[in-house]
Scaffold this active site. Sequence first.
Site, PDB file in Angstrom:
ATOM      1  N   ARG A  50       0.840  -1.203   0.000  1.00  0.00           N
ATOM      2  CA  ARG A  50       0.000   0.000   0.000  1.00  0.00           C
ATOM      3  C   ARG A  50       0.873   1.250   0.000  1.00  0.00           C
ATOM      4  O   ARG A  50       1.196   1.819   1.028  1.00  0.00           O
ATOM      5  CB  ARG A  50      -0.920  -0.024   1.231  1.00  0.00           C
ATOM      6  CG  ARG A  50      -1.770   1.203   1.406  1.00  0.00           C
ATOM      7  CD  ARG A  50      -2.829   1.375   0.353  1.00  0.00           C
ATOM      8  NE  ARG A  50      -3.835   0.324   0.433  1.00  0.00           N
ATOM      9  CZ  ARG A  50      -4.702   0.076  -0.566  1.00  0.00           C
ATOM     10  NH1 ARG A  50      -4.684   0.786  -1.681  1.00  0.00           N
ATOM     11  NH2 ARG A  50      -5.582  -0.905  -0.434  1.00  0.00           N
ATOM     12  N   GLN A  69      -8.598  -7.112  -8.481  1.00  0.00           N
ATOM     13  CA  GLN A  69      -8.618  -5.684  -8.800  1.00  0.00           C
ATOM     14  C   GLN A  69      -7.203  -5.241  -9.192  1.00  0.00           C
ATOM     15  O   GLN A  69      -6.225  -5.601  -8.546  1.00  0.00           O
ATOM     16  CB  GLN A  69      -9.124  -4.936  -7.555  1.00  0.00           C
ATOM     17  CG  GLN A  69      -8.616  -3.534  -7.383  1.00  0.00           C
ATOM     18  CD  GLN A  69      -9.733  -2.506  -7.265  1.00  0.00           C
ATOM     19  OE1 GLN A  69     -10.805  -2.655  -7.840  1.00  0.00           O
ATOM     20  NE2 GLN A  69      -9.479  -1.469  -6.506  1.00  0.00           N
ATOM     21  N   ARG A  74       1.118  -6.396  -9.707  1.00  0.00           N
ATOM     22  CA  ARG A  74       1.559  -5.812  -8.432  1.00  0.00           C
ATOM     23  C   ARG A  74       1.698  -6.857  -7.325  1.00  0.00           C
ATOM     24  O   ARG A  74       2.202  -6.541  -6.247  1.00  0.00           O
ATOM     25  CB  ARG A  74       0.618  -4.684  -7.998  1.00  0.00           C
ATOM     26  CG  ARG A  74      -0.809  -5.131  -7.699  1.00  0.00           C
ATOM     27  CD  ARG A  74      -1.674  -3.947  -7.271  1.00  0.00           C
ATOM     28  NE  ARG A  74      -3.034  -4.349  -6.944  1.00  0.00           N
ATOM     29  CZ  ARG A  74      -3.897  -3.590  -6.291  1.00  0.00           C
ATOM     30  NH1 ARG A  74      -3.546  -2.380  -5.902  1.00  0.00           N
ATOM     31  NH2 ARG A  74      -5.117  -4.008  -6.028  1.00  0.00           N
ATOM     32  N   HIS A 144       0.814   3.383 -10.411  1.00  0.00           N
ATOM     33  CA  HIS A 144      -0.059   3.862  -9.330  1.00  0.00           C
ATOM     34  C   HIS A 144       0.762   4.652  -8.302  1.00  0.00           C
ATOM     35  O   HIS A 144       0.997   4.178  -7.171  1.00  0.00           O
ATOM     36  CB  HIS A 144      -0.717   2.635  -8.687  1.00  0.00           C
ATOM     37  CG  HIS A 144      -1.969   2.923  -7.913  1.00  0.00           C
ATOM     38  ND1 HIS A 144      -2.031   3.828  -6.889  1.00  0.00           N
ATOM     39  CD2 HIS A 144      -3.219   2.420  -8.028  1.00  0.00           C
ATOM     40  CE1 HIS A 144      -3.258   3.852  -6.399  1.00  0.00           C
ATOM     41  NE2 HIS A 144      -3.997   3.002  -7.075  1.00  0.00           N
ATOM     42  N   GLU A 263      -1.652   9.025 -11.044  1.00  0.00           N
ATOM     43  CA  GLU A 263      -1.397   7.712 -11.636  1.00  0.00           C
ATOM     44  C   GLU A 263      -1.498   7.739 -13.156  1.00  0.00           C
ATOM     45  O   GLU A 263      -2.583   7.590 -13.711  1.00  0.00           O
ATOM     46  CB  GLU A 263      -2.436   6.712 -11.089  1.00  0.00           C
ATOM     47  CG  GLU A 263      -2.634   6.769  -9.588  1.00  0.00           C
ATOM     48  CD  GLU A 263      -3.918   6.053  -9.144  1.00  0.00           C
ATOM     49  OE1 GLU A 263      -4.402   5.165  -9.853  1.00  0.00           O
ATOM     50  OE2 GLU A 263      -4.443   6.402  -8.084  1.00  0.00           O
TER      51      GLU A 263
HETATM   52  O1  LIG Z   1      -7.227  -0.661  -2.961  1.00  0.00           O
HETATM   53  P1  LIG Z   1      -6.583  -0.768  -4.322  1.00  0.00           P
HETATM   54  O2  LIG Z   1      -6.995  -1.994  -5.070  1.00  0.00           O
HETATM   55  O3  LIG Z   1      -5.085  -0.630  -4.227  1.00  0.00           O
HETATM   56  O4  LIG Z   1      -7.104   0.460  -5.163  1.00  0.00           O
HETATM   57  C1  LIG Z   1      -6.901   1.750  -4.713  1.00  0.00           C
HETATM   58  C2  LIG Z   1      -7.537   2.759  -5.672  1.00  0.00           C
HETATM   59  O5  LIG Z   1      -6.798   2.775  -6.872  1.00  0.00           O
HETATM   60  C3  LIG Z   1      -7.187   3.817  -7.767  1.00  0.00           C
HETATM   61  O6  LIG Z   1      -6.359   3.751  -8.890  1.00  0.00           O
HETATM   62  C4  LIG Z   1      -8.621   3.609  -8.178  1.00  0.00           C
HETATM   63  O7  LIG Z   1      -9.042   4.633  -9.061  1.00  0.00           O
HETATM   64  C5  LIG Z   1      -9.504   3.559  -6.944  1.00  0.00           C
HETATM   65  O8  LIG Z   1     -10.848   3.298  -7.326  1.00  0.00           O
HETATM   66  C6  LIG Z   1      -9.004   2.499  -5.974  1.00  0.00           C
HETATM   67  O9  LIG Z   1      -9.777   2.553  -4.793  1.00  0.00           O
END
Ligand SMILES: O=P(O)(O)OC[C@H]1O[C@@H](O)[C@H](O)[C@@H](O)[C@@H]1O
Length: 289
Positions: A50, A69, A74, A144, A263
């Site tokens: 994170r 997601q 990653r 990101h 990002e």
């Molecule tokens: O919790 P994750 O999967 O790392 O994503 C974090 C965020 O990443 C961003 O790029 C998205 O636009 C968000 O919608 C998302 O909440």
Amino acid sequence: MPRVLLKHKAGATAEVYNFGATLTSYKPTPEREVLFVSHKALFDGQKAIRGGVPLVFPQFGQSKKEMAQHGFARTSHWELSDTAVTEDVVRAVFHLTDTETTRMLWPFSFLLSYTLSLTAQTLTTSLRIENKGEAPFEAQALLHTYLCVRDIGQVALRGFQHHPFVDKVAAQAVERLPTETRDSVNIAQETDRVYQTGANEITLLERGAERVKVEYTACTVNRDGSDEALPHPDCVLWNPWVQKSQAMADFGDREFEEMVCVEPGIVSEFYSLAPGQAFLLEQTIRPLG
Ligand SMILES: O=P(O)(O)OC[C@H]1O[C@@H](O)[C@H](O)[C@@H](O)[C@@H]1O
């Protein structure tokens, strides 16, 4: 977990984990950190780290429910394939190729090459996605980038003005995308926007002073080496604000005050790559002030 430390003779450093090829620290000088990493980030080789710069591929979000997601790049273990030190640049290259596990999620053959180039004043991260198979594939990709800030209330971002955006917080279908009217975008609530920007450069200001610039480009590289720039790479702007922060197990309740994500990516649609073709998505992080 294994990681690589890049050190430039002028004092700049960067740290990259093999897990996700996640850049977790960029210090242009020993006293200054540019990237945000949550105090609650997990380094367990399972969950995406994170903070820093996780790599999103082959999907942004979760349009394919069978895949996690933001895809599997990653949370995959990347191989350090090369390092080099020249007069001006310290470089590390990481590779990821398809495996039985990735093919179960996404049935294509690929080579991802991620190059980090540290100079005295900048850090460039360059993701090359090559189609190694015999069929075309469609993918999305994004860098990101979590930037750290002292106080989100004092932050402004320049470079989004006049660009259309999808507002993921509003989440309602619109006939025509709204366009950003502000020269300086501030963050005072949950913000999750996909800007379809051709600006290629976002500047973060704190208390009115320019602090860091993120410059980016995206292009397709053909088999013969010729390339074509994608005229409108996207740039996501994200801050989870109060409730989303509380809902994330690996993020502090008030840490939204100390970060903003800028990002660069190719995410507003799926982009097609023919066999032998590649995408190159590149950002340069330039600390200022
Ligand atoms: O919790 P994750 O999967 O790392 O994503 C974090 C965020 O990443 C961003 O790029 C998205 O636009 C968000 O919608 C998302 O909440």
